[in-house]
Design a protein around this motif. Structure first.
Motif, PDB file in Angstrom:
ATOM      1  N   ILE A 168      10.495  53.315  37.677  1.00 34.35           N
ATOM      2  CA  ILE A 168      11.328  52.151  37.438  1.00 34.35           C
ATOM      3  C   ILE A 168      12.070  52.176  36.095  1.00 34.35           C
ATOM      4  O   ILE A 168      11.295  52.052  35.133  1.00 34.35           O
ATOM      5  CB  ILE A 168      10.347  50.983  37.859  1.00 34.35           C
ATOM      6  CG1 ILE A 168       9.434  51.007  38.990  1.00 34.35           C
ATOM      7  CG2 ILE A 168      11.261  49.613  37.956  1.00 34.35           C
ATOM      8  CD1 ILE A 168       8.727  49.821  39.303  1.00 34.35           C
ATOM      9  N   SER A 171      16.643  54.926  31.924  1.00 34.98           N
ATOM     10  CA  SER A 171      17.223  55.211  30.638  1.00 34.98           C
ATOM     11  C   SER A 171      17.263  56.553  30.200  1.00 34.98           C
ATOM     12  O   SER A 171      16.434  57.217  30.652  1.00 34.98           O
ATOM     13  CB  SER A 171      16.616  54.063  29.575  1.00 34.98           C
ATOM     14  OG  SER A 171      15.639  54.755  29.349  1.00 34.98           O
ATOM     15  N   ILE A 173      16.314  57.531  27.389  1.00 36.21           N
ATOM     16  CA  ILE A 173      15.128  57.734  26.709  1.00 36.21           C
ATOM     17  C   ILE A 173      13.750  57.502  27.226  1.00 36.21           C
ATOM     18  O   ILE A 173      12.716  58.126  26.698  1.00 36.21           O
ATOM     19  CB  ILE A 173      15.248  56.880  25.182  1.00 36.21           C
ATOM     20  CG1 ILE A 173      14.969  55.395  25.484  1.00 36.21           C
ATOM     21  CG2 ILE A 173      16.461  57.096  24.365  1.00 36.21           C
ATOM     22  CD1 ILE A 173      14.785  54.575  24.398  1.00 36.21           C
ATOM     23  N   VAL A 174      13.597  56.726  28.348  1.00 30.46           N
ATOM     24  CA  VAL A 174      12.507  56.724  29.124  1.00 30.46           C
ATOM     25  C   VAL A 174      12.397  57.255  30.438  1.00 30.46           C
ATOM     26  O   VAL A 174      11.876  58.240  30.961  1.00 30.46           O
ATOM     27  CB  VAL A 174      11.637  55.277  29.082  1.00 30.46           C
ATOM     28  CG1 VAL A 174      10.361  55.310  29.557  1.00 30.46           C
ATOM     29  CG2 VAL A 174      11.875  54.689  27.472  1.00 30.46           C
ATOM     30  N   HIS A 193      16.113  51.189  40.110  1.00 31.99           N
ATOM     31  CA  HIS A 193      17.056  50.530  39.179  1.00 31.99           C
ATOM     32  C   HIS A 193      17.489  49.312  39.558  1.00 31.99           C
ATOM     33  O   HIS A 193      16.995  48.654  40.591  1.00 31.99           O
ATOM     34  CB  HIS A 193      17.976  51.519  38.655  1.00 31.99           C
ATOM     35  CG  HIS A 193      18.743  52.145  39.688  1.00 31.99           C
ATOM     36  ND1 HIS A 193      19.741  51.127  40.511  1.00 31.99           N
ATOM     37  CD2 HIS A 193      18.808  53.225  40.395  1.00 31.99           C
ATOM     38  CE1 HIS A 193      20.289  52.066  41.391  1.00 31.99           C
ATOM     39  NE2 HIS A 193      19.725  53.332  41.476  1.00 31.99           N
ATOM     40  N   HIS A 195      20.195  48.190  40.834  1.00 29.62           N
ATOM     41  CA  HIS A 195      20.792  48.039  42.120  1.00 29.62           C
ATOM     42  C   HIS A 195      19.820  48.444  43.376  1.00 29.62           C
ATOM     43  O   HIS A 195      20.427  48.298  44.367  1.00 29.62           O
ATOM     44  CB  HIS A 195      21.862  48.965  42.172  1.00 29.62           C
ATOM     45  CG  HIS A 195      23.115  48.711  40.776  1.00 29.62           C
ATOM     46  ND1 HIS A 195      23.996  47.296  41.124  1.00 29.62           N
ATOM     47  CD2 HIS A 195      23.061  48.828  39.778  1.00 29.62           C
ATOM     48  CE1 HIS A 195      24.633  47.208  40.073  1.00 29.62           C
ATOM     49  NE2 HIS A 195      24.102  48.267  39.127  1.00 29.62           N
ATOM     50  N   GLY A 214      11.639  46.926  31.379  1.00 30.20           N
ATOM     51  CA  GLY A 214      11.892  46.180  30.309  1.00 30.20           C
ATOM     52  C   GLY A 214      11.845  44.435  30.840  1.00 30.20           C
ATOM     53  O   GLY A 214      12.750  43.757  30.508  1.00 30.20           O
ATOM     54  N   VAL A 215      11.249  44.057  31.866  1.00 26.44           N
ATOM     55  CA  VAL A 215      11.210  43.151  32.651  1.00 26.44           C
ATOM     56  C   VAL A 215       9.792  42.452  32.741  1.00 26.44           C
ATOM     57  O   VAL A 215       8.822  43.140  33.570  1.00 26.44           O
ATOM     58  CB  VAL A 215      11.915  43.183  34.059  1.00 26.44           C
ATOM     59  CG1 VAL A 215      11.764  41.724  34.760  1.00 26.44           C
ATOM     60  CG2 VAL A 215      13.347  43.421  33.950  1.00 26.44           C
ATOM     61  N   GLY A 234       6.687  48.982  29.364  1.00 29.84           N
ATOM     62  CA  GLY A 234       7.482  48.035  29.215  1.00 29.84           C
ATOM     63  C   GLY A 234       6.863  47.421  27.848  1.00 29.84           C
ATOM     64  O   GLY A 234       5.608  47.291  27.791  1.00 29.84           O
ATOM     65  N   VAL A 272       0.851  52.860  26.459  1.00 29.49           N
ATOM     66  CA  VAL A 272       1.965  53.942  26.026  1.00 29.49           C
ATOM     67  C   VAL A 272       2.381  53.910  24.676  1.00 29.49           C
ATOM     68  O   VAL A 272       2.540  54.736  24.037  1.00 29.49           O
ATOM     69  CB  VAL A 272       3.241  53.783  27.256  1.00 29.49           C
ATOM     70  CG1 VAL A 272       4.100  54.831  26.734  1.00 29.49           C
ATOM     71  CG2 VAL A 272       2.635  54.068  28.707  1.00 29.49           C
TER      72      VAL A 272
ATOM     73  N   GLN B 135      23.118  58.437  30.513  1.00 26.16           N
ATOM     74  CA  GLN B 135      24.487  57.133  30.524  1.00 26.16           C
ATOM     75  C   GLN B 135      25.099  57.014  29.447  1.00 26.16           C
ATOM     76  O   GLN B 135      24.545  57.251  28.164  1.00 26.16           O
ATOM     77  CB  GLN B 135      23.445  55.723  30.903  1.00 26.16           C
ATOM     78  CG  GLN B 135      22.938  55.859  32.088  1.00 26.16           C
ATOM     79  CD  GLN B 135      21.981  54.434  32.316  1.00 26.16           C
ATOM     80  OE1 GLN B 135      21.628  53.900  31.502  1.00 26.16           O
ATOM     81  NE2 GLN B 135      21.834  54.387  33.653  1.00 26.16           N
TER      82      GLN B 135
HETATM   83  N1  LIG Z   1       6.071  51.924  24.872  1.00 26.96           N
HETATM   84  C1  LIG Z   1       6.937  52.476  24.187  1.00 26.96           C
HETATM   85  O1  LIG Z   1       6.754  53.463  23.390  1.00 26.96           O
HETATM   86  C2  LIG Z   1       8.228  52.090  24.457  1.00 26.96           C
HETATM   87  C3  LIG Z   1       8.578  51.198  25.163  1.00 26.96           C
HETATM   88  N2  LIG Z   1       9.922  50.830  25.836  1.00 26.96           N
HETATM   89  C4  LIG Z   1       9.945  49.758  26.535  1.00 26.96           C
HETATM   90  O2  LIG Z   1      10.371  50.315  27.658  1.00 26.96           O
HETATM   91  C5  LIG Z   1      11.321  49.254  28.680  1.00 26.96           C
HETATM   92  C6  LIG Z   1      12.429  50.227  28.801  1.00 26.96           C
HETATM   93  O3  LIG Z   1      13.088  50.618  27.736  1.00 26.96           O
HETATM   94  P1  LIG Z   1      14.282  51.306  27.949  1.00 26.96           P
HETATM   95  O4  LIG Z   1      14.361  52.496  28.793  1.00 26.96           O
HETATM   96  O5  LIG Z   1      14.936  51.872  26.644  1.00 26.96           O
HETATM   97  O6  LIG Z   1      15.168  50.122  28.405  1.00 26.96           O
HETATM   98  P2  LIG Z   1      16.697  49.975  29.066  1.00 26.96           P
HETATM   99  O7  LIG Z   1      17.361  48.570  28.831  1.00 26.96           O
HETATM  100  O8  LIG Z   1      17.657  51.153  28.557  1.00 26.96           O
HETATM  101  O9  LIG Z   1      16.789  50.458  30.656  1.00 26.96           O
HETATM  102  C7  LIG Z   1      16.216  49.754  31.413  1.00 26.96           C
HETATM  103  C8  LIG Z   1      16.230  50.074  33.010  1.00 26.96           C
HETATM  104  O10 LIG Z   1      15.418  49.469  33.920  1.00 26.96           O
HETATM  105  C9  LIG Z   1      16.244  49.089  34.924  1.00 26.96           C
HETATM  106  N3  LIG Z   1      15.744  47.648  35.294  1.00 26.96           N
HETATM  107  C10 LIG Z   1      16.301  46.656  34.636  1.00 26.96           C
HETATM  108  N4  LIG Z   1      15.749  45.433  35.344  1.00 26.96           N
HETATM  109  C11 LIG Z   1      15.271  45.935  36.422  1.00 26.96           C
HETATM  110  C12 LIG Z   1      14.897  45.205  37.744  1.00 26.96           C
HETATM  111  N5  LIG Z   1      14.612  44.125  37.957  1.00 26.96           N
HETATM  112  N6  LIG Z   1      14.130  46.203  38.791  1.00 26.96           N
HETATM  113  C13 LIG Z   1      14.448  47.254  38.695  1.00 26.96           C
HETATM  114  N7  LIG Z   1      14.988  48.204  37.664  1.00 26.96           N
HETATM  115  C14 LIG Z   1      15.416  47.359  36.454  1.00 26.96           C
HETATM  116  C15 LIG Z   1      17.720  49.160  34.380  1.00 26.96           C
HETATM  117  O11 LIG Z   1      18.451  49.380  35.433  1.00 26.96           O
HETATM  118  P3  LIG Z   1      20.032  49.972  35.336  1.00 26.96           P
HETATM  119  O12 LIG Z   1      20.126  51.065  34.903  1.00 26.96           O
HETATM  120  O13 LIG Z   1      20.641  49.566  36.654  1.00 26.96           O
HETATM  121  O14 LIG Z   1      20.560  48.763  34.443  1.00 26.96           O
HETATM  122  C16 LIG Z   1      17.593  50.377  33.434  1.00 26.96           C
HETATM  123  O15 LIG Z   1      17.753  51.604  34.087  1.00 26.96           O
HETATM  124  C17 LIG Z   1      11.420  48.114  27.506  1.00 26.96           C
HETATM  125  O16 LIG Z   1      10.566  47.123  27.585  1.00 26.96           O
HETATM  126  C18 LIG Z   1      11.301  48.939  26.067  1.00 26.96           C
HETATM  127  O17 LIG Z   1      10.912  47.868  25.283  1.00 26.96           O
HETATM  128  C19 LIG Z   1      10.921  51.637  25.239  1.00 26.96           C
HETATM  129  C20 LIG Z   1      10.683  52.873  24.620  1.00 26.96           C
HETATM  130  C21 LIG Z   1       9.405  53.065  24.038  1.00 26.96           C
END
Ligand SMILES: NC(=O)C1=CN([C@@H]2O[C@H](COP(=O)(O)OP(=O)(O)OC[C@H]3O[C@@H](n4cnc5c(N)ncnc54)[C@H](OP(=O)(O)O)[C@@H]3O)[C@@H](O)[C@H]2O)C=CC1
Ligand SMILES: NC(=O)C1=CN([C@@H]2O[C@H](COP(=O)(O)OP(=O)(O)OC[C@H]3O[C@@H](n4cnc5c(N)ncnc54)[C@H](OP(=O)(O)O)[C@@H]3O)[C@@H](O)[C@H]2O)C=CC1
Lengths: 296, 296
Positions: A168, A171, A173-174, A193, A195, A214-215, A234, A272, B135
Motif C-alpha cells: 500500500i 513512493s 523511497i518505500v 494507492h 486511486h 502515511g494514513v 507508516g 520498521v 514519481q
Molecule cells: N519506518 C520508517 O523508517 C519510515 C517510515 N515512513 C513512513 O511511511 C509512510 C509512507 O512514507 P512515504 O512513502 O514517504 O509517503 P508518500 O506520502 O510519499 O507516499 C504515500 C503513498 O501512499 C498512498 N496513499 C495515500 N493515502 C492512501 C490511501 N488512503 N489508500 C491507499 N494508498 C494511499 C499514496 O498514493 P498516491 O501515489 O496515489 O498519492 C502514496 O503512493 C509515512 O507514514 C512515513 O512517515 C517513511 C520512510 C521511513
C-alpha cells in the motif's frame, strides 16, 4: 481468537547492529580504517536535527566515523554541491546522506544527483533505482526502509516465493522499491494507492501486506486475510492528550484489530523504524568494503 | 454472446506513421534536416536481418534517414563500441539501436550502456528505466512496445485511472515498463509471472489485461472478466502444416475464447507488433526535436 506474533524490529535491529559492529572491528584490525558516513543538513528543522543526531549516535555505536555539515537555511545550491563534491572525493567517506526535506529554494533532484552513486547509501539515485528494477542488473545499494522490511521477513522466515503480496503506497523511497524487492523474490505483487477502488478487497487476498501510505488506521481488521503477515511502515502523529507532547506516533495499521487476524505483525513504534537506521549502517559498511575491495 | 471490438494495431500504427511523416516534412522545411536512426547489427541471424530491414523501410517511409552498420559475428566488443561512439557524436544521428540478441562473446550490458542516453530511443538504459519508475522524474524515452500498448489504449479511449490492471510477464523490455506506465496513469496493477499461483484468479479481476509471457494460448477464456480489454503482446511460433513455412505466429491469448468475453482485444499479428515500430519512429522524431530544441 489467536493473536499475531509480534515482529520486534528493535530486537532484530539490535542484532544487526551487533553483527555490523563485529565486522567493523575486524575491518579495523585488517586494514586499520573504519567506514565513514557524512550527513549534510540544511536549515534547522527540529525533526531533521533529531534524525541526524540519531544517525550520528547509531554510527558511533557500531564504529562508523560520522561527518556532519550544517548549512544555513539560506545557503545556495552551489554551496551544498561543493560540500557533496568534497565528500565524493574523500576516501574516508563511504556514504553521503542529504537530510530531506531541503528548503524550498534548493533543487532536490539536482542536489541528490550530485552524490556519486558509489556513496549513495540511501539508494535513491535513478540509476540505482533502474538497476533495482531490471532483471540481470544489481543496484549498488538497496534503499534502507525497503531493505529493512525484507530483512524482517527473512529473519522471521516468512516464505515469499509464490505468495501474494500487496504493497500500500508507491513512493520512490518505500512503496515502489519494496514492491520490486518482493517481486524479485518471486512474490506476486499488487500495488495499492490513493486511486485504488476497494483497496480492502485486494489487500484481503494478500499473504504479505506492507503498508506505507502515511494514513493512521487505514488498514482495518477486515482488510486482512487470516494468517497474513503485516509490515507497517507508516509513522503518523495522532492527537493524544495523555502524552506530554500532545500526540503519539501510530502506523497505518489498526493494530488492535489486525493483530487478531494476522499471523505476524510489526508494531509502531519499534517495527520498521529501527530497521531503517540499521540498514543505513549496513549499506555504509557495504560501501566501505567495496571501496577497500574486501570480500563480503 | 457479444464479440469483442478488434483493436487494429495496423490501422493505428499507420495513422501514427502519417502524423510522424507530416511532422518530419515540417521539420525539414523549418530547419532543412531530418531525424536520423542508426542500427548496428552483429552477425547474420536471419530474423535479426529481417527486423533491421523492416526498421529501415519504416524509417524511409516517414522521412527518417537510416544508417546501418553490419559487423561480422566474430567482431570484438571494442569494435562495436567504437561504432557506437561514432554515432554518439554524429549530429545527424538521433537514435541508436543495437539489434539483439548479440553473439554470446559480447557483453550486452556493456554495449547497451555505451549508447548515450540522449540517443537510446529503445529506452533500455537503466538510468532511463529508473526515471520511468520514479514519481517526479521523466524518462527521456518510453520503451517502444510498452508505449505502443498504452497508445492503443489511449486511441481506443479505454479508461485507465482507477481500473484494475494485470500484466502477465515482468521483463525489462515489456512487462515491467508497461506495468509502470499503467500505474503512472493510476491503474491498480498486479504483475503475474511464472511463479504466480492461480494466475487465472488474479487475471479474472482485471479490467485491463496486458499479456507479455511468450506462451501460446496461455490466457484462456475463463481468465477474463466479462468486458475486460485485452492487449496481447506475445509473438509465438506454433506448428502449422497449412503454412508454407510450417509454422504460424500466435499471441499469448487464446483469441477464439477470449474474444467472446472481452470488450476489446488486439489480434496477433496486427496488434501490438506494428505499434512497436511506429513508436520507434516516434521516439526518433522526439529525439531529433529535442536535439534541435524544437517545441513539441
Ligand atoms: N519506518 C520508517 O523508517 C519510515 C517510515 N515512513 C513512513 O511511511 C509512510 C509512507 O512514507 P512515504 O512513502 O514517504 O509517503 P508518500 O506520502 O510519499 O507516499 C504515500 C503513498 O501512499 C498512498 N496513499 C495515500 N493515502 C492512501 C490511501 N488512503 N489508500 C491507499 N494508498 C494511499 C499514496 O498514493 P498516491 O501515489 O496515489 O498519492 C502514496 O503512493 C509515512 O507514514 C512515513 O512517515 C517513511 C520512510 C521511513
Ligand atoms: N509485439 C511486439 O512488438 C513484441 C513482442 N514481444 C513478444 O512478447 C513476449 C514476451 O517478450 P519478453 O518480455 O521479451 O519475454 P521474456 O521471456 O523476457 O519474459 C517473459 C515473462 O513472462 C513470464 N512467464 C513465462 N511463462 C509464464 C507463465 N506460464 N505464466 C505466467 N508468466 C509467465 C516470465 O516469468 P519469469 O520472470 O518468472 O520467468 C517472464 O517474466 C514474447 O512472445 C515476445 O516475442 C516482445 C517484444 C516486442
Amino acid at each position: 481468537d489467536s493473536v499475531a506474533t509480534v515482529i520486534d524490529g528493535k530486537v532484530v535491529a539490535k542484532q544487526i547492529r551487533e553483527e555490523i559492529s563485529v565486522e567493523i572491528s575486524r575491518m579495523k584490525e585488517q586494514i586499520g580504517t573504519a567506514p565513514g558516513l557524512a550527513v549534510i543538513l540544511v536549515g534547522a528543522r527540529k525533526d531533521s536535527q533529531t534524525y541526524v543526531r540519531n544517525k550520528k549516535k547509531a554510527c558511533e555505536a557500531v564504529g562508523i566515523t560520522s561527518f556532519e555539515i550544517n548549512l544555513p537555511e539560506d545557503c545556495t545550491e552551489e554551496q551544498v554541491i561543493k560540500h557533496i563534491d568534497t565528500f565524493n572525493s574523500d576516501p574516508s567517506v563511504h556514504g553521503i546522506l542529504i537530510q530531506l526535506p531541503l528548503p524550498r529554494h534548493l533543487n532536490e533532484e539536482k542536489i541528490l544527483n550530485a552524490v556519486t552513486i558509489e556513496k549513495d547509501v540511501d539508494g535513491f539515485h535513478p540509476l540505482n533505482i533502474g538497476r533495482l528494477m531490471m532483471q540481470g542488473r544489481k543496484p549498488l545499494f538497496v534503499p534502507c526502509t525497503p531493505k529493512g522490511c525484507m530483512e524482517l521477513l527473512h529473519r522471521h522466515k516468512v516464505q515469499i516465493k509464490g505468495k501474494r503480496a500487496v504493497v500500500i503506497g508507491r513512493s520512490n523511497i518505500v512503496g515502489m522499491p519494496v514492491a520490486l524487492l518482493l517481486q524479485e523474490e518471486n512474490a506476486t505483487v499488487s500495488i495499492v494507492h490513493s486511486h485504488t477502488k476497494n483497496p480492502e478487497e485486494i489487500t484481503r487476498q494478500a499473504d504479505i501486506v506492507i503498508s506505507a501510505a502515511g494514513v493512521a488506521n487505514l488498514v482495518r481488521g477486515n482488510w486482512i486475510k487470516s494468517g497474513a503477515v503485516v509490515i507497517d511502515v507508516g509513522i503518523n502523529p495522532v492527537d493524544d492528550s495523555e502524552n506530554a507532547r500532545g500526540y503519539k506516533l501510530v502506523g497505518d495499521v489498526c493494530y488492535e484489530e489486525v493483530c487478531k487476524k494476522a499471523s505476524a505483525i510489526t508494531p509502531v513504534p519499534g517495527g520498521v523504524g529501527p530497521m531503517t537506521i540499521a540498514m543505513l549502517l549496513s549499506n555504509t559498511l557495504l560501501s566501505a568494503k567495496r571501496f577497500h575491495k574486501l570480500s563480503n
